[in-house]
Design an enzyme around this catalytic site. Structure first.
Site, PDB file in Angstrom:
ATOM      1  CG  ASP A  32      -2.070   0.994   1.017  1.00  0.00           C
ATOM      2  OD1 ASP A  32      -1.560   2.116   0.928  1.00  0.00           O
ATOM      3  OD2 ASP A  32      -3.212   0.630   1.232  1.00  0.00           O
ATOM      4  CG  HIS A 100      -8.095  -3.453  -2.962  1.00  0.00           C
ATOM      5  ND1 HIS A 100      -9.095  -2.905  -3.264  1.00  0.00           N
ATOM      6  CD2 HIS A 100      -7.718  -2.646  -1.632  1.00  0.00           C
ATOM      7  CE1 HIS A 100      -9.248  -1.682  -2.694  1.00  0.00           C
ATOM      8  NE2 HIS A 100      -8.394  -1.487  -1.842  1.00  0.00           N
TER       9      HIS A 100
END
Length: 113
Positions: A32, A100
């Site tokens: 991320d 996701h």
């Protein structure tokens, strides 16, 4: 949203750089860009679907592979223990409408479940 407008489709295609930590024929795991925990990796299918419920309906075998990849990431990065979080819809915090799962461990997530 079309797949041409999807940032994750662009990441998966290699048009936007990412730090990939795992990949199969159908799934990609990448860090991320704004981590909320010491380990914060996103696991996404290469096939565009908007959320986890759609993935369960449309690509259940890929959703299962996402779980396997999530465990592999957790085994490699956080001793096998992790949270796997899916946000579905804007009010739940989903900002990218390509399914996701967030593999996370450590940090303060603000709730216990």
């Amino acid at each position: 949203m079309s797949t041409t407008d999807c940032i994750f489709c662009a990441i998966i295609a290699g048009d936007i750089p990412s730090e990939r930590v795992a990949e199969t024929d159908t799934v990609v795991a990448f860090r991320d860009i704004s981590p909320q925990a010491p380990v914060h990796v996103l696991v996404a299918p290469k096939h565009h679907v908007p959320n986890v419920a759609a993935a369960a309906r449309e690509i259940p075998e890929v959703l299962a592979e996402m779980a396997i990849v999530a465990q592999q990431v957790a085994d490699a990065e956080c001793g096998g223990e992790f949270r796997w979080i899916f946000n579905t819809g804007p009010s739940a915090g989903q900002t990218v409408f390509h399914v996701h799962g967030h593999v996370m461990n450590g940090g303060t997530l603000g709730w216990n479940a």
